[in-house]
Design an enzyme around this catalytic site. Structure first.
Site, mmCIF file in Angstrom:
data_model
loop_
_atom_site.group_PDB
_atom_site.id
_atom_site.type_symbol
_atom_site.label_atom_id
_atom_site.label_comp_id
_atom_site.label_asym_id
_atom_site.label_seq_id
_atom_site.Cartn_x
_atom_site.Cartn_y
_atom_site.Cartn_z
ATOM 1 N N ARG A 1 -18.273 12.217 35.063
ATOM 2 C CA ARG A 1 -18.862 12.520 33.759
ATOM 3 C C ARG A 1 -18.218 13.717 33.068
ATOM 4 O O ARG A 1 -18.136 13.764 31.842
ATOM 5 C CB ARG A 1 -20.364 12.762 33.920
ATOM 6 N N HIS B 1 -27.245 16.915 29.323
ATOM 7 C CA HIS B 1 -28.044 15.941 30.065
ATOM 8 C C HIS B 1 -28.705 16.508 31.309
ATOM 9 O O HIS B 1 -29.868 16.251 31.580
ATOM 10 C CB HIS B 1 -27.136 14.777 30.457
#
Length: 553
Positions: free
Chosen positions: A268, A328
């Site tokens: 990510r 996130h």
């Protein structure tokens, strides 16, 4: 005053697991949650939970360990990773026994999908709503076991007597009363702080780092606060999460020309940087589902399909869905030992608010629910063990009175500023200056703006003076915590003069294992004084730099 053997702050997977295991040991247990249990980050974690199931076929625990260590970019706690990965199959089996309905094939075998950074398909899932299904099951288990679920109780601070845990102070939201709850052991499992990136976060606005801020105020060390993971694929304009399950099931990342420009299943941190760079070069980035079978979308990605239609008006079976990275998951948080204990005896931490070392500098998708489950169970067992060995300590009601006076001041004063605008402005500043890309200049700008907002604290008061379910009061308390945590995050990021994992410094673009191959630690020495240290660097020099950054020298 209510008395509990064990109090758990947080109703996500780690908190509910901790409460369940402490209750199983025969103790009186309460779970504090400041709103609805289904607003936790766990409940919206949709992609899945990692576990090696089919070892004979294509995977092994050793590969799971290797992938996790590899994704951590050099900062992992290998022993914790090994224990977690070894226990993962048992955790999934336990959840299935409780009634979690993981997707299966026609023969009853667990289905597993690929996730970024994994060398095999090892993510178990329930369509794209895995977290909600697990939380619902654990909540039912807790209620059936007799765990007290105290909803709409906002955790304020840790109460201590003679330097030892005695309980917690809590805001009871229905009548705006500050109350004290006594406990023999405390488990902090209240989630992370990515919500401080308001307007650019997948988290609810309540994810403001309340638990982490309370720990810092109580004298506990925080660690790796500079590491905040951005999810590569969130809806442009809203930050709503489109799960990694979408790419795991085969969705492409394309630009406005329809060109695929990256590997959709890399880690990510790298993917967020590639997407951000592409956007900064003037492109738009989209998720492309159109080549997928409609049945696959409807069965495997129903939440993504519904989210795209409701929030963006896009039918993903026929149209491209514009995305952008958003904050996130906070990798940093409360420092813990291998048994989840912290700097204060009888206090344990687990889940996103804790640093266990299993993510290092970058978390692999599918490992957060696993971490929450593994360390939640461990924290519950340890909290029960110590609770059985000590008596209740007195609550110092000066602490309660101090909190009540603070609440009264916020309610009764004249409101001078718009709290929602301030929260959004903080999020914009952090996203722009302390986001996917950072530098000394941008971080200094972020810190200056945090201090500017802190100076406006005197004007943050409730417009509505009602005591019944006042919604402004918790927002102001959350914002005060968010500013405190934002300062800690930015100061830590300024001192890590290298790029590692999710922390990318444009002015220090390479990894520096000589000076920074270790966790960072931050602690509050006195009011408004923060000290940052690294194991491999001189704390004296770093403390001087912090003072300089804060305008103190």
């Amino acid at each position: 005053m209510m008395l509990y053997d064990v109090i758990v702050v947080g109703s996500g997977i780690s908190g509910l697991y901790a409460a369940l295991y402490a209750k199983k040991a025969g103790f009186n247990v309460a779970v504090l949650t400041k709103s609805n249990p289904f607003r936790s980050n766990s409940a919206v974690a949709s992609g899945g939970i990692n576990a090696v199931i089919n070892m004979a076929e294509y995977d092994s625990v050793a590969r799971h360990i290797s992938d996790t260590v590899g994704g951590s970019d050099g900062l992992s706690h290998r022993q914790n990773i090994e224990k977690m990965c070894l226990e993962a199959p048992n955790i999934v089996a336990e959840l299935r026994k409780m009634g979690v309905g993981f997707d299966e094939d026609a023969e009853g075998n667990l289905q597993q999908r690929p996730f970024g950074g994994a060398s095999a398909n090892r993510t178990c899932y329930i369509a794209d709503r895995t977290g909600a299904s697990i939380v619902q099951t654990l909540l039912m288990e807790c209620r059936n076991a007799g765990v007290h679920i105290l909803s709409n109780h906002m955790f304020l601070n840790i109460a201590q007597y003679d330097g030892k845990l005695s309980g917690v102070t809590v805001l009871r939201r229905r009548d705006t009363q500050v109350i004290a709850l006594a406990c023999k052991a405390l488990v902090l499992a209240g989630g992370g702080y990515a919500g401080i990136f308001r307007g650019h976060s997948t988290n609810s606005q309540e994810s403001s780092g309340d638990v982490v801020a309370a720990a810092l105020r109580a004298g506990m060390r925080l660690s790796n606060m500079e590491f905040v993971q951005f999810h590569p694929t969130t809806l442009a304009g809203t930050g709503a999460l489109i799960s990694e399950a979408a790419r795991g099931e085969g969705a492409y990342l394309v630009d406005e020309m329809g060109k695929r420009f990256t590997d959709e299943l890399q880690t990510r941190d790298k993917l967020s940087r590639e997407i951000t760079s592409h956007i900064l070069r003037g492109h738009k980035v989209y998720l492309d589902f159109r080549h997928l079978d409609v049945k696959t979308i409807e069965e495997k990605l129903p939440s993504a399909q519904k989210m795209a239609l409701n929030a963006a008006g896009v039918d993903i079976t026929k149209e491209l869905l514009e995305i952008t990275p958003s904050a996130h998951y906070s990798i940093g948080g409360i420092w813990t030992r291998e048994d989840t204990s912290t700097d204060i005896p009888y206090i344990f931490a687990c889940g996103e608010c804790a640093v266990t070392g299993v993510h290092g500098a970058n978390r692999l998708g599918g490992n957060s629910l696993l971490e929450g489950a593994y360390f939640g169970r461990l924290a519950g067992r340890e909290a029960g063990r110590v609770a059985g060995k000590r008596d209740f300590q007195p609550i110092d009601y000066a602490d309660v009175d101090r909190e009540m006076r603070r609440v009264e001041l916020i309610i009764e004063g004249e409101s001078l500023f718009n709290i929602n605008a301030m929260r959004k402005n903080l999020g914009e500043s952090l996203f722009r200056n302390a986001g996917v890309y950072r530098s000394e200049g941008s971080l200094s700008t972020a810190l200056e703006y945090i201090h500017y907002l802190m100076k406006r604290n005197y004007g943050l008061h409730c417009v509505n003076k009602e005591r019944h379910n006042n919604v402004e009061l918790p927002s102001i308390l959350e914002f005060q915590n968010a500013l405190y945590i934002a300062e800690a995050m930015v100061v830590a990021a300024m001192q890590r003069k290298e790029s590692r994992g999710v922390h990318f410094r444009e002015d220090y673009p390479t990894r520096d294992d000589k000076l920074f191959d270790s966790a960072s630690y931050i602690e509050q020495l006195r009011h408004n004084y923060m000290k940052v240290t690294f194991e491999n660097a001189s704390p004296i020099n770093i403390w001087h730099n912090v003072k300089k950054a804060l305008g103190m020298v």
